[in-house]
Design a protein around this motif. Structure first.
Motif, PDB file in Angstrom:
ATOM      1  N   SER A  63     -40.190   9.895 -64.589  1.00  7.78           N
ATOM      2  CA  SER A  63     -41.123   9.160 -65.446  1.00  7.78           C
ATOM      3  C   SER A  63     -40.693   7.699 -65.497  1.00  7.78           C
ATOM      4  CB  SER A  63     -41.146   9.749 -66.854  1.00  7.78           C
ATOM      5  OG  SER A  63     -39.858   9.662 -67.433  1.00  7.78           O
ATOM      6  N   PHE A  64     -41.674   6.825 -65.594  1.00 12.46           N
ATOM      7  CA  PHE A  64     -41.355   5.394 -65.652  1.00 12.46           C
ATOM      8  C   PHE A  64     -40.585   5.051 -66.927  1.00 12.46           C
ATOM      9  CE2 PHE A  64     -42.470   0.973 -66.753  1.00 12.46           C
ATOM     10  CZ  PHE A  64     -41.939   0.358 -65.641  1.00 12.46           C
ATOM     11  N   THR A 400     -47.089  10.677 -68.420  1.00 16.67           N
ATOM     12  CA  THR A 400     -48.379  10.095 -67.991  1.00 16.67           C
ATOM     13  C   THR A 400     -48.172   8.889 -67.089  1.00 16.67           C
ATOM     14  OG1 THR A 400     -48.496   8.637 -69.932  1.00 16.67           O
ATOM     15  CG2 THR A 400     -49.458  10.849 -70.136  1.00 16.67           C
ATOM     16  N   GLN A 401     -46.934   8.468 -66.935  1.00 17.51           N
ATOM     17  CA  GLN A 401     -46.613   7.349 -66.044  1.00 17.51           C
ATOM     18  C   GLN A 401     -45.460   7.775 -65.147  1.00 17.51           C
ATOM     19  OE1 GLN A 401     -45.844   3.996 -68.711  1.00 17.51           O
ATOM     20  NE2 GLN A 401     -47.877   3.204 -68.308  1.00 17.51           N
ATOM     21  N   MET A 402     -45.803   8.435 -64.027  1.00 25.04           N
ATOM     22  CA  MET A 402     -44.784   8.918 -63.108  1.00 25.04           C
ATOM     23  C   MET A 402     -44.573   7.898 -61.985  1.00 25.04           C
ATOM     24  SD  MET A 402     -43.747  11.794 -64.277  1.00 25.04           S
ATOM     25  CE  MET A 402     -42.937  12.559 -62.865  1.00 25.04           C
ATOM     26  N   HIS A 429     -46.507  20.749 -52.887  1.00 23.33           N
ATOM     27  CA  HIS A 429     -47.949  20.721 -52.640  1.00 23.33           C
ATOM     28  C   HIS A 429     -48.197  20.236 -51.215  1.00 23.33           C
ATOM     29  CE1 HIS A 429     -48.908  21.446 -56.890  1.00 23.33           C
ATOM     30  NE2 HIS A 429     -47.900  20.600 -57.162  1.00 23.33           N
ATOM     31  N   PRO A 430     -47.876  21.040 -50.218  1.00 20.95           N
ATOM     32  CA  PRO A 430     -48.007  20.608 -48.818  1.00 20.95           C
ATOM     33  C   PRO A 430     -49.460  20.305 -48.468  1.00 20.95           C
ATOM     34  CG  PRO A 430     -47.611  22.970 -48.943  1.00 20.95           C
ATOM     35  CD  PRO A 430     -47.409  22.443 -50.331  1.00 20.95           C
ATOM     36  N   GLY A 431     -49.642  19.257 -47.657  1.00 23.51           N
ATOM     37  CA  GLY A 431     -50.964  18.872 -47.199  1.00 23.51           C
ATOM     38  C   GLY A 431     -51.733  18.016 -48.182  1.00 23.51           C
ATOM     39  N   PRO A 469     -50.776  12.983 -61.820  1.00 22.49           N
ATOM     40  CA  PRO A 469     -51.248  14.367 -61.992  1.00 22.49           C
ATOM     41  C   PRO A 469     -50.204  15.230 -62.694  1.00 22.49           C
ATOM     42  CG  PRO A 469     -51.681  13.578 -59.774  1.00 22.49           C
ATOM     43  CD  PRO A 469     -50.808  12.565 -60.415  1.00 22.49           C
ATOM     44  N   PRO A 470     -50.637  16.142 -63.556  1.00 21.75           N
ATOM     45  CA  PRO A 470     -49.679  16.953 -64.341  1.00 21.75           C
ATOM     46  C   PRO A 470     -48.822  17.877 -63.489  1.00 21.75           C
ATOM     47  CG  PRO A 470     -51.936  17.761 -64.637  1.00 21.75           C
ATOM     48  CD  PRO A 470     -52.039  16.458 -63.899  1.00 21.75           C
TER      49      PRO A 470
END
Length: 658
Positions: A63-64, A400-402, A429-431, A469-470
């Protein structure tokens, strides 16, 4: 027998190996032949399209903004209000620490504050009483000082007036004396001028006398000549007139001399009179100066007495003031000490109040609890300890800020700028590609070797994940492609179709008529001043009349004996066609070339087995598959892709040309 059988077996095995090798060689030759045939037809076309240049690195998600939560007070955890993974708001209670001991310390601080307030009021009353007692004594002493000062001031005022009057008389006498001396000097100057004038009048008298005697002698001579009728009457009259003029000037000069003598006598009498007046002025001046000195001495003595009276009165006042100030300082010190105790007690009470409020630990920011490392009943230390910060009890992150934090090699960091687009992929999450942008670039390098085993200097770069994205969670590893160049409709060509050899180039400046004899790819030779020839071909031809060099010649191989720099040479177009005395520039550098398909099949323009015309191009950006073409080709050009075998043949041919 056994040995014979052994040798038979070895012989048969050798024959089998030789046969297999022969079959393998035959098949290899067939395969190479087929491969050559296939490579001959391999062509790439210059196209326009989207062009991307990427810098790829790996990193990890985080997270930022994230905060490690620590307690400001020590104690036992009574209750924890949240759990790991829960979303909290800024100021929301997180846990409760036992407050009993802190409440007791706060009560003691309140009692100390009440006592210190009473001490302050007592010190204020003591100051007021002391001030009233001292005011009367100070007033009497101040009046005595004022009276002594008034007497002194009155005397000083009169003293200055009397001395000023006496000094004025001295100054007046001095001025009169100065004026008399000036008048005397002016009289002396006038006397000197009169004497000088007397000398001039005497000189004029002498000159007039000579002129008179000359004119008289001339007249008498002319009179004798006239009587003898040797000259005219007019000449006699002229000499008589000159005699009359000389006589008049002579008499006038005598009178001027007498008059100047009288003037000198008058000036001498005037000087004597002024000397007597000056002597009288000097005597008067000395008398008045002595009077001033006597007056000053008497006035100084009286002033000293009056000043002594003032000092006595002032000393008495100062002694009273010093004792008064000391008494005031004593009461002020008591007041300051009491006020300090009050402030210290108030500060202690405020500190205890804060400690009481800190027994409820609240969230410093809104976010998600990503780590919780304590349990109810556990004893924790204060994060405000002078010896250590204390361990973090939990961590809150704003998911919310990654960002992806990565390390960029110093070779590539110059290409990275803020807000550049980035593509992010994660193993979980490949692809799937997540979009991002460069948010922060470290202004200094990561210490050599830190975070890696190769010791390469790198710079830390943060890539913001757009939308965050969560499904992306802190700690995940990620690959990042930073788009450092991105444009559409870029003229481009695959890297395999581009050659990059070390080329010796000759650029010559020809007239339009000479330039018309050449075409791109044309074979020719150049000859240097010692007669050595070097083969080559025409590269670029410029039709711009303002160009310094409008013909480019690409020499074959690496010619020896041809120095780089400006030179004069001969261009051999054919056996019967040469251009001599051509000024040219010889340069050697690594350049980019392609084998351009011109649609022609003239064997005279190509080496044996060579496909296309060797064409010089200029390239811009490069990605992992293509070059950006900036000059030398146009959209739709067909380019032969040389095989490794053809490159080897060309290289051998170039070596033979040398």
């Amino acid at each position: 027998m056994k040995n014979r059988k052994k040798w038979i077996i070895i012989g048969v095995a050798a024959l089998v190996v030789i046969a297999a090798a022969a079959i393998g060689a035959t098949r290899m030759n067939l395969t190479i032949g087929k491969q050559e045939k296939k490579d001959e037809d391999k062509i790439e076309v210059v196209r326009r399209g989207k062009f991307l240049v990427k810098v790829r690195e790996s990193g990890y998600l985080r997270s930022f903004t994230e905060v490690d939560v620590r307690s400001n007070v020590e104690g036992e955890i009574l209750e924890i209000f949240v759990k790991e993974g829960e979303v909290v708001e800024a100021g929301q209670p997180l846990l409760k620490i036992d407050e009993e001991q802190i409440l007791e310390e706060r009560k003691q601080a309140e009692a100390n504050l009440d006592a210190s307030v009473a001490q302050v009021k007592q010190a204020e009353l003591r100051i007021k009483i002391t001030e009233k007692e001292q005011a009367s004594t100070l007033l009497q002493s101040a009046n005595s000082v004022a009276k002594a000062k008034a007497s002194l001031a009155s005397f000083v005022a009169n003293k200055q007036q009397r001395i000023a009057d006496a000094e004025t008389q001295v100054a007046t006498t001095q001025n009169s004396l100065n004026q008399d001396e000036i008048d005397k000097r002016q009289s002396e100057i006038s006397l000197a001028q009169a004497k000088l004038t007397l000398e001039r009048t005497r000189a004029s008298l002498k000159s007039a006398k000579i002129a008179f005697e000359t004119a008289q002698s001339e007249y008498e001579r002319n009179q004798g000549l006239f009587e003898k009728n040797l000259i005219s009457k007019q000449a006699l009259e002229e000499s008589h007139r000159q005699l009359a003029n000389a006589t008049s000037q002579y008499e006038t000069s005598q009178k001027e001399v007498e008059s100047q003598k009288e003037t000198i006598k008058s000036q001498e009498e005037n000087i004597n009179a002024r000397e007597q007046v000056i002597e009288s002025r000097k005597a008067t001046l000395e008398l008045r100066k002595k009077n001033v000195e006597t007056l000053k001495e008497s006035q100084e003595a009286e002033e000293k007495r009056l000043r002594a009276d003032v000092e006595d009165a002032r000393t008495r006042l100062q002694k009273i003031q010093e004792t008064t100030e000391e008494e005031k300082e004593l009461t002020q010190h008591a007041m300051v000490s009491a006020e300090a105790n009050r402030l210290r007690s108030a500060s202690q009470l405020k500190s205890q109040q804060e400690r009481y409020e800190w027994t409820t630990v609240t969230a410093p920011m809104s976010g998600t609890i990503t780590r919780l490392v304590v349990e109810e009943g556990e004893i924790i230390t204060s994060g405000r300890s002078a010896f250590s910060r204390g361990e973090a009890i939990m961590r809150i992150a704003d998911l919310t800020q990654m960002i992806v934090r990565t390390q960029i090699n110093q070779v590539e960091i110059g290409k990275i700028t803020l807000d550049q687009r980035a593509e992010i992929t994660v193993d979980s999450h490949p692809g799937r590609i997540f979009q991002g942008k460069v948010r922060e670039i470290s202004p200094s390098a990561t210490p050599r070797g830190q975070g890696s085993q190769d010791g390469v200097i790198r710079f830390e770069v943060d890539i913001e994940v757009l939308g965050s994205p969560p499904e992306l969670m802190p700690g995940m590893s990620a690959d990042v492609d930073i788009i450092v160049f991105e444009e559409s409709e870029i003229l481009q060509l695959p890297i395999a179709a581009v050659m990059n050899p070390e080329i010796v180039t000759v650029t010559a400046n020809l007239t339009p008529a000479q330039l018309g004899q050449f075409q791109k790819g044309q074979k020719l030779k150049i000859r240097n001043l010692i007669g050595k020839e070097f083969p080559g071909s025409v590269g670029q031809i410029s039709s711009d009349g303002n160009a310094d060099s409008n013909l480019e010649i690409l020499l074959d191989g690496s010619p020896k004996g041809l120095r780089t720099g400006p030179t004069e040479l001969v261009i051999v177009i054919s056996d019967n066609n040469e251009l001599s005395g051509i000024e040219a520039q010889v340069e050697s550098e690594r350049q980019f070339f392609v084998m351009l398909d011109t649609g022609e099949d003239s064997a005279g323009d190509k080496k044996e087995g060579q496909k296309g015309v060797k064409t010089h191009i200029k390239v811009g950006e490069r990605n992992i598959t293509h070059f950006q073409i900036t000059d030398g080709l146009k959209e739709g050009d067909r380019i032969f892709v040389p095989s490794m075998l053809e490159l080897t043949k060309n290289s051998s041919s170039d070596d033979n040309d040398k």
